[in-house]
Design a protein around this motif. Structure first.
Motif, PDB file in Angstrom:
ATOM      1  N   ASN A 151       5.322   4.807  -8.787  1.00 26.60           N
ATOM      2  CA  ASN A 151       6.342   4.068  -8.404  1.00 26.60           C
ATOM      3  C   ASN A 151       7.643   4.550  -8.779  1.00 26.60           C
ATOM      4  OD1 ASN A 151       4.105   1.812  -8.847  1.00 26.60           O
ATOM      5  ND2 ASN A 151       5.438   0.965  -7.299  1.00 26.60           N
TER       6      ASN A 151
ATOM      7  N   CYS B 281       2.617  -3.401   4.671  1.00 29.92           N
ATOM      8  CA  CYS B 281       3.298  -2.992   3.651  1.00 29.92           C
ATOM      9  C   CYS B 281       4.597  -2.451   3.883  1.00 29.92           C
ATOM     10  CB  CYS B 281       2.499  -1.378   3.092  1.00 29.92           C
ATOM     11  SG  CYS B 281       1.095  -1.959   2.267  1.00 29.92           S
TER      12      CYS B 281
ATOM     13  N   TYR C  89      17.727  -4.336   0.867  1.00 26.94           N
ATOM     14  CA  TYR C  89      16.672  -4.935   1.062  1.00 26.94           C
ATOM     15  C   TYR C  89      16.785  -6.120   2.156  1.00 26.94           C
ATOM     16  CZ  TYR C  89      17.776  -8.075  -2.450  1.00 26.94           C
ATOM     17  OH  TYR C  89      18.480  -8.860  -3.293  1.00 26.94           O
TER      18      TYR C  89
ATOM     19  N   LEU D  51      10.801   3.698   2.684  1.00 24.65           N
ATOM     20  CA  LEU D  51      10.120   2.726   1.928  1.00 24.65           C
ATOM     21  C   LEU D  51       9.168   3.344   1.015  1.00 24.65           C
ATOM     22  CD1 LEU D  51       9.518   0.500   5.025  1.00 24.65           C
ATOM     23  CD2 LEU D  51      11.497   0.229   3.621  1.00 24.65           C
TER      24      LEU D  51
ATOM     25  N   ILE E  53       6.324   2.958  -0.612  1.00 24.35           N
ATOM     26  CA  ILE E  53       5.099   2.323  -0.490  1.00 24.35           C
ATOM     27  C   ILE E  53       4.260   3.217  -1.272  1.00 24.35           C
ATOM     28  CG2 ILE E  53       3.204   1.380   0.829  1.00 24.35           C
ATOM     29  CD1 ILE E  53       5.120   1.013   3.147  1.00 24.35           C
TER      30      ILE E  53
ATOM     31  N   SER F   3       7.904  -4.076   2.166  1.00 23.34           N
ATOM     32  CA  SER F   3       8.749  -3.074   1.315  1.00 23.34           C
ATOM     33  C   SER F   3       9.949  -3.183   1.920  1.00 23.34           C
ATOM     34  CB  SER F   3       8.122  -1.708   1.398  1.00 23.34           C
ATOM     35  OG  SER F   3       8.801  -0.698   1.002  1.00 23.34           O
TER      36      SER F   3
ATOM     37  N   GLU G  91      10.285   5.020  -5.982  1.00 20.48           N
ATOM     38  CA  GLU G  91      11.547   3.984  -5.881  1.00 20.48           C
ATOM     39  C   GLU G  91      12.718   4.619  -6.281  1.00 20.48           C
ATOM     40  OE1 GLU G  91       9.474   1.007  -8.459  1.00 20.48           O
ATOM     41  OE2 GLU G  91       8.169   0.633  -6.783  1.00 20.48           O
TER      42      GLU G  91
ATOM     43  N   TYR H  58      11.135  -3.177  -9.907  1.00 17.07           N
ATOM     44  CA  TYR H  58      11.888  -2.270  -8.779  1.00 17.07           C
ATOM     45  C   TYR H  58      12.977  -3.220  -8.134  1.00 17.07           C
ATOM     46  CZ  TYR H  58      11.900  -1.071  -3.869  1.00 17.07           C
ATOM     47  OH  TYR H  58      12.302  -0.596  -2.505  1.00 17.07           O
TER      48      TYR H  58
ATOM     49  N   ARG I 270       7.775  -4.696  -3.926  1.00 15.99           N
ATOM     50  CA  ARG I 270       7.009  -3.370  -4.170  1.00 15.99           C
ATOM     51  C   ARG I 270       5.517  -3.476  -3.714  1.00 15.99           C
ATOM     52  NH1 ARG I 270       7.313  -2.491 -10.436  1.00 15.99           N
ATOM     53  NH2 ARG I 270       8.390  -0.592 -10.128  1.00 15.99           N
ATOM     54  N   ALA I 271       5.063  -2.724  -2.605  1.00 16.54           N
ATOM     55  CA  ALA I 271       4.056  -2.779  -1.939  1.00 16.54           C
ATOM     56  C   ALA I 271       3.113  -1.789  -2.104  1.00 16.54           C
ATOM     57  CB  ALA I 271       4.489  -2.865  -0.235  1.00 16.54           C
TER      58      ALA I 271
ATOM     59  N   PRO J 277       7.616   7.047   0.561  1.00 15.98           N
ATOM     60  CA  PRO J 277       6.439   6.684   0.174  1.00 15.98           C
ATOM     61  C   PRO J 277       5.471   7.667  -0.520  1.00 15.98           C
ATOM     62  CG  PRO J 277       6.416   6.860   2.353  1.00 15.98           C
ATOM     63  CD  PRO J 277       8.018   7.072   1.913  1.00 15.98           C
TER      64      PRO J 277
END
Lengths: 392, 189
Positions: free
Chosen positions: A151, A66, A199, A100, A102, A70, A155, A194, A75-76, A162
């Motif tokens: 999320n 994950c 990234y 991240l 997650i 991520s 996010e 997302y 999106r994990a 997370p």
């Protein structure tokens, strides 16, 4: 249009994951969360999700996968319980410090030993200092709704942390109940795409994630996590308000139940809150001024809201479904008392440790607890911390 | 609210019966809960499953201690497990047994509530060719709860079985026959 359905808590969480259709899920089965990856596997086989489902060989690897996904910009998500979460602990800190977002469907279960498959909060309480946002759900509906909000909270550019959405193993994960399920199109629209700012797979901007950080940098990273966790308060409020506006289902940092004029109160999290509400109603009918506060968001800790909600109480039972073995109570007990310190010092408190390893929590348990609280209000000397519902 | 406690042994389908009953009650617009109590998961071990059915949302998340109905899927549990513990005075016992009525009454000497006996093993063997007493008991319990009339229940179960047994449709007809026979198969002792 939403639809009326009946699902178990695990089915509810899995349904939310199907509707969100994340890029990557990495998970390893462990009771009682096993059904979640099992459903995801079926969704994948039936072509209902486009998710890359990574069947890893351990929870340590699940969280590592994950983290990799991520960091790459995906999106994990994952799901786990108990020893599975414990095996992730090292990586939970990595996910949080690498910022991240997650999402974990956490199905709370006791930790060994003795080995036990049933619910308590030892697993996620062990992760309470890992830097993850933690939200606790009373029933299948809340597990579903909190997953839909997860999320957007995690996010948000001001947050990027997370998040784990917790529910009680078996008690709600394996109980079929009525639930309102939103349309797939509603979820798609509510959750949104997302688009991370930074990234690893961005060819236009090179990036390092998780490098060694010497003393002159480490503390600044932690200071930023502190900032992000505090920022999460406003984001959770905003996302929850939007969810309420669109569905009519209300969510705050905490829920107050019949706290108007209450003298005796209990404070708790997750499935036993519903049982407690039933007891509060029965006691109110008998003229007992009982009330209940349910913590929904445990991280960030809503200290201000708690002090405000409890103001006016004469006696409070703080109920922990895990014992931190401090020798003076569980984690909720310590943090709630800290929240009250200097604000509502006149409230007498007992910290109850209850419901460990799936020990059933009944309406009658709350009646006993409220009777003790009444005695304490009226002058009885009681210990600061005690186990409830135990043979001793 | 109607509270039902199922006592069976691992592998006999008590949990499945509780979930199917929840499905049927849900279809009538009720609020439902259907959940098992998990212990060591092994064939033959005593297991308990529960139902709550109500016109209002159900908030309690505990086991059931004062049931309106107890269902005894396996007669050999009587004595080994306190199957009638907490049964309401106005409650009912549904027991899977082939004993004559007088002997059934003896089994529950001193217990409150009405006793309904049904030979679910025999119905199951005849209609399904194997001993799965949960399906006949489900029909007997559904009738007792009064959640829906016979034809509606039969239609509802057919729908559930088509879904549940989509990979083995050959067992649907047998299960439907078991349901139809058992609807009126329970005898008030």
């Amino acid at each position: 249009m939403s639809r009326r359905d009946r699902l178990s808590g695990n089915e509810a969480a899995a349904t939310a994951i199907r509707q969100i259709d994340p890029d990557v899920i990495a998970a390893f089965p462990i009771t009682p969360s096993t059904e979640i990856p099992q459903y995801i596997s079926s969704f994948k086989a039936e072509g209902l999700i486009g998710t890359e489902f990574v069947t890893v060989e351990s929870e340590h690897s699940a969280m590592s996968a994950c983290i990799g996904a991520s960091a790459a910009g995906a999106r994990a998500m994952t799901a786990t319980s108990s020893a599975g979460m414990a095996l992730m602990y090292e990586l939970l800190y990595v996910a949080a410090s690498d910022r991240l977002p997650i999402v974990m469907a956490a199905v709370n279960r006791a930790l060994s030993g003795p080995i036990n498959i049933n619910a308590d909060h030892s697993d996620s309480m062990g992760a309470r200092d890992s830097g993850w946002i933690q939200i606790y759900s009373e029933n299948a509906q809340e597990a579903y709704d909190n997953m839909l909000m997860a999320n957007r909270i995690a996010e948000h550019p001001d947050v990027m942390l997370p998040i784990m959405i917790c529910q009680d193993g078996f008690i709600t994960s394996h109980a079929v109940e009525n639930i309102t399920i939103e349309d797939d199109s509603f979820v798609k629209d509510f959750v949104g795409e997302y688009n991370p700012e930074k990234y690893l797979l961005n060819p236009d901007e090179s990036l390092g994630v998780g490098p060694y950080s010497i003393s002159i940098f480490y503390m600044e990273i932690k200071r930023q996590q502190f900032e992000a966790m505090n920022n999460a308060r406003a984001v959770i409020a905003k996302v929850s308000a939007d969810f309420t506006a669109r569905t009519g289902r209300e969510y705050g940092m905490l829920e107050q139940y019949r706290m108007d004029g209450a003298e005796l109160g209990v404070l708790l999290m997750s499935s036993s809150a519903g049982t407690g509400k039933e007891a509060v109603d029965m006691l109110r009918e008998k003229g007992v001024k009982a009330g209940l506060v349910k913590i929904r968001v445990f991280r960030p800790f809503p200290a201000g809201e708690i002090a405000e909600a409890l103001r006016g109480l004469k006696a409070l039972g703080i109920m922990d479904k895990s014992d931190g073995f401090s020798g003076c109570g569980g984690p909720l007990g310590a943090e709630v008392r800290a929240a009250l310190y200097g604000k509502s010092d006149n409230i007498k408190t007992i910290n109850y440790v209850y419901g460990l390893g799936g020990r059933d929590v009944k309406v009658a348990d709350f009646e006993e607890i409220f009777a003790e609280l009444a005695a304490m209000r009226d002058g009885a000397e009681l210990p600061d911390c005690r186990y409830h519902g135990v043979r001793e | 609210m109607i509270e039902i406690r199922w006592h069976g042994r691992g592998g006999q389908g008590a949990k499945t019966a509780a979930l199917l009953l929840a499905d049927a009650a849900f279809a009538t617009g009720l609020h439902v809960q259907g959940f098992p109590e998990y212990g060591p998961e092994r064939m033959g071990a005593p297991i308990t499953a529960y139902n709550r059915l109500d016109s209002k949302p159900i908030r309690v998340h505990s086991n059931i201690y004062a049931p309106d109905i107890v269902v005894i899927v396996d007669e050999s549990l009587i004595g080994a497990v306190d199957v009638t513990a907490g049964l309401k005075n106005t409650g009912s016992i549904v027991v899977n047994t082939d004993r004559p009525p007088s002997s059934v009454r003896e089994l529950f000497a001193g217990c409150p509530g009405a006793i309904y006996a049904i030979d679910a093993n025999e119905i199951s063997m005849r209609t399904l060719g194997k001993n799965l007493p949960n399906t006949p008991l489900l029909a007997a319990v559904a009738r007792l709860t009064g959640i829906m009339p016979e034809d509606e229940f039969i239609e509802n179960m057919e729908h559930s079985f088509m879904h549940k047994f989509s990979t083995k449709p050959e067992v649907i007809a047998g299960n439907m026959n078991a349901i139809k026979e058992a609807w009126k198969g329970a005898v008030l002792i």
